[in-house]
Design a protein around this motif. Structure first.
Motif, PDB file in Angstrom:
ATOM      1  N   GLN A 287       1.222   4.217  -3.296  1.00 56.39           N
ATOM      2  CA  GLN A 287       0.359   5.344  -2.581  1.00 56.39           C
ATOM      3  C   GLN A 287       1.357   5.990  -3.135  1.00 56.39           C
ATOM      4  O   GLN A 287       1.340   7.083  -4.000  1.00 56.39           O
ATOM      5  N   GLN A 288       3.031   6.337  -3.743  1.00 57.60           N
ATOM      6  CA  GLN A 288       3.771   6.743  -4.047  1.00 57.60           C
ATOM      7  C   GLN A 288       3.475   6.596  -5.862  1.00 57.60           C
ATOM      8  O   GLN A 288       3.254   7.342  -6.800  1.00 57.60           O
TER       9      GLN A 288
ATOM     10  N   ALA B 122       0.549  -1.378  -0.352  1.00 58.23           N
ATOM     11  CA  ALA B 122      -0.215  -0.050  -0.149  1.00 58.23           C
ATOM     12  C   ALA B 122       1.242   1.103  -0.220  1.00 58.23           C
ATOM     13  O   ALA B 122       0.883   1.972  -0.604  1.00 58.23           O
ATOM     14  N   ARG B 123       2.213   1.099   0.802  1.00 55.68           N
ATOM     15  CA  ARG B 123       3.611   2.645   0.496  1.00 55.68           C
ATOM     16  C   ARG B 123       3.230   2.558  -0.589  1.00 55.68           C
ATOM     17  O   ARG B 123       3.523   3.325  -1.221  1.00 55.68           O
TER      18      ARG B 123
ATOM     19  N   ASP C  33       0.326   7.973  -7.012  1.00 55.80           N
ATOM     20  CA  ASP C  33       0.373   9.697  -5.793  1.00 55.80           C
ATOM     21  C   ASP C  33      -1.006  10.472  -6.575  1.00 55.80           C
ATOM     22  O   ASP C  33      -1.731  10.677  -6.075  1.00 55.80           O
TER      23      ASP C  33
ATOM     24  N   ALA D 281      -5.098   8.811  -7.632  1.00 56.03           N
ATOM     25  CA  ALA D 281      -6.184   8.726  -5.875  1.00 56.03           C
ATOM     26  C   ALA D 281      -7.234   7.694  -6.512  1.00 56.03           C
ATOM     27  O   ALA D 281      -8.644   8.807  -6.581  1.00 56.03           O
TER      28      ALA D 281
ATOM     29  N   LEU E 152      -4.635   0.673   4.803  1.00 58.40           N
ATOM     30  CA  LEU E 152      -4.296   1.384   3.581  1.00 58.40           C
ATOM     31  C   LEU E 152      -4.356   3.064   3.647  1.00 58.40           C
ATOM     32  O   LEU E 152      -5.288   3.526   4.978  1.00 58.40           O
ATOM     33  N   PRO E 153      -2.810   3.737   3.585  1.00 61.11           N
ATOM     34  CA  PRO E 153      -2.938   4.970   3.521  1.00 61.11           C
ATOM     35  C   PRO E 153      -3.781   5.950   2.983  1.00 61.11           C
ATOM     36  O   PRO E 153      -3.638   7.511   3.222  1.00 61.11           O
ATOM     37  N   MET E 154      -4.196   5.300   2.045  1.00 61.89           N
ATOM     38  CA  MET E 154      -5.055   6.982   0.574  1.00 61.89           C
ATOM     39  C   MET E 154      -6.363   7.133   1.767  1.00 61.89           C
ATOM     40  O   MET E 154      -6.257   6.613   2.787  1.00 61.89           O
TER      41      MET E 154
ATOM     42  N   VAL F 193      -8.751   2.509  -4.049  1.00 56.44           N
ATOM     43  CA  VAL F 193      -7.765   1.080  -3.509  1.00 56.44           C
ATOM     44  C   VAL F 193      -8.444   0.658  -1.998  1.00 56.44           C
ATOM     45  O   VAL F 193      -8.669   1.491  -1.167  1.00 56.44           O
TER      46      VAL F 193
ATOM     47  N   ARG G 260      -8.120   7.775  -0.046  1.00 54.66           N
ATOM     48  CA  ARG G 260      -9.538   7.024  -0.444  1.00 54.66           C
ATOM     49  C   ARG G 260      -9.540   5.567  -0.633  1.00 54.66           C
ATOM     50  O   ARG G 260      -8.838   4.975  -1.213  1.00 54.66           O
ATOM     51  N   ARG G 261      -9.470   4.931   0.675  1.00 58.78           N
ATOM     52  CA  ARG G 261      -9.274   2.813   0.394  1.00 58.78           C
ATOM     53  C   ARG G 261     -10.929   2.899   1.315  1.00 58.78           C
ATOM     54  O   ARG G 261     -11.896   2.922   1.672  1.00 58.78           O
TER      55      ARG G 261
END
Lengths: 255, 255
Positions: free
Chosen positions: B78-79, B74-75, B82, B85, B100-102, B88, B104-105
């Motif tokens: 995300q990059q 997930a990390r 980017d 968006a 999940l860091p997003m 996810v 929109r998760r």
């Protein structure tokens, strides 16, 4: 054939119905308690008794009682049936034939789980038969073939392992469902959401071996998931979770 | 909708097929290994990559990978994603959405056991959805309703217990089948004799609770049978036999 049923529990109730359906005659039901004896006798339209001395001989006397009641019942029955010497069989998967002292003795084991509410069709139920003589083995095969298409001869020694295997496949898998239901109930989720998964799990092993069919955190050996799930439990379910996961992992390694 | 599948295992294979069948478009498959990515991409007629940097955004990016690979993936993702968006989601029953860091998760969890050999019909599979916003929750519901009639919203906290319950109902009951198969095989009895019992055990809990449906030596607490069966086993199966029997007995007492 004429059958006497000794016992009026789940198995006797299901077997009695199946035998009459194909034209055999249940002549009498014995049970220790009057209400059970009457209930099954009413269902089958036959005589009933709670007195071992009054048990009728018939062609075959079928004992479907608690396993550890078999030995004392068989001794009393031998005296009561003394002269007539019918074939006496029990239906217990885990008990040797020779617990019966009669010369004409046998085993008639339908490998299925029964309930009184939901009567089973015997057609596809595997029936395992054994008797002390070839003539009586044939008699049991005749009876068995009249209600099921899956009849096998099996010795007491082999049947011991068959029954153990059935305890795992049936009683223990059902207990897994019960523990699952407990967890769901504690979190307000209805048990019925689990039914498609339960059905699919049973269905899968028609095509794949259970070892090949296995999925989940234990076979992947996801330590993160295993550890955090263990922490959600306590008492026996926690022990079961741990031992099962270890055992799945061990089996998976052999694949 | 346009979907990107990150992962090419059992779940991704089954989900990809089901989504395309109802008219969604799988645009790309990512897998760590080239052969897996290609195999699923060929099946679905779409692009594939093994390079996280080249994962295409689509409407929804579905992560179906090993639970403990989710956080690092997930990390990286995300990059890579980017600017675009997309929503996810992951498909892991036991992992919280917030791994999940997003912004929109979400989670899209089909509660079923899958194999690549035998593709499942999603129609009756319970799908549990969750997202960080109401809009995205509705988007996931839309996707879920297009392939299944059993769609539920469920929070990460509740889903943790749902997944644990599924491990018991599915993985552990299947392991009971596997241990049963081991015992039968050691005594030359074919596993297929057990199938009617397995089917009936699963079928029974459609009508009765598993607690009511339980039978066998442990619920009767036949010490004779339990002790002699325990002696037939060793290692983990013996431990499982003992703990299961105790737990069944304990549950039965509560009835």
């Amino acid at each position: 054939m004429d059958i006497t049923l000794v016992g009026a529990g789940r198995l006797a109730t299901n077997l009695g119905g199946a035998l009459q359906e194909v034209g055999h005659r249940v002549v009498q039901v014995w049970s220790r308690t009057e209400t059970s004896a009457m209930a099954l006798a009413n269902r089958l339209g036959c005589l009933w008794t709670t007195d071992i001395e009054r048990i009728l001989p018939a062609d075959i006397v079928v004992l479907s009682i608690k396993d550890d009641a078999l030995a004392p019942m068989a001794r009393s029955l031998q005296q009561a049936l003394d002269k007539t010497a019918p074939l006496v069989v029990h239906t217990a998967g885990s008990v040797a034939m020779d617990i019966l002292p009669m010369a004409r003795r046998g085993v008639f084991y339908p490998m299925q789980t029964f309930s009184k509410q939901r009567l089973a069709s015997f057609d596809e139920i595997p029936l395992f038969v054994e008797a002390a003589t070839e003539d009586d083995t044939r008699l049991l095969e005749l009876l068995a073939n009249s209600i099921s298409r899956r009849v096998y001869r099996l010795s007491s020694e082999e049947r011991k392992y068959l029954h153990l295997a059935a305890v795992f496949a049936c009683n223990f898998s059902n207990h897994c469902y019960a523990l699952s239901a407990d967890i769901l109930q504690a979190h307000g989720i209805p048990f019925e959401v689990m039914l498609p998964l339960i059905d699919q799990t049973a269905q899968k092993v028609h095509d794949l071996s259970p070892l090949e069919a296995q999925t989940g955190p234990a076979v992947r050996y996801d330590r993160l998931v295993i550890d955090s799930q263990e922490r959600l439990l306590d008492g026996l379910p926690k022990e079961i979770y741990r031992t099962m996961s270890q055992s799945i992992h061990q089996s998976g390694k052999a694949l």
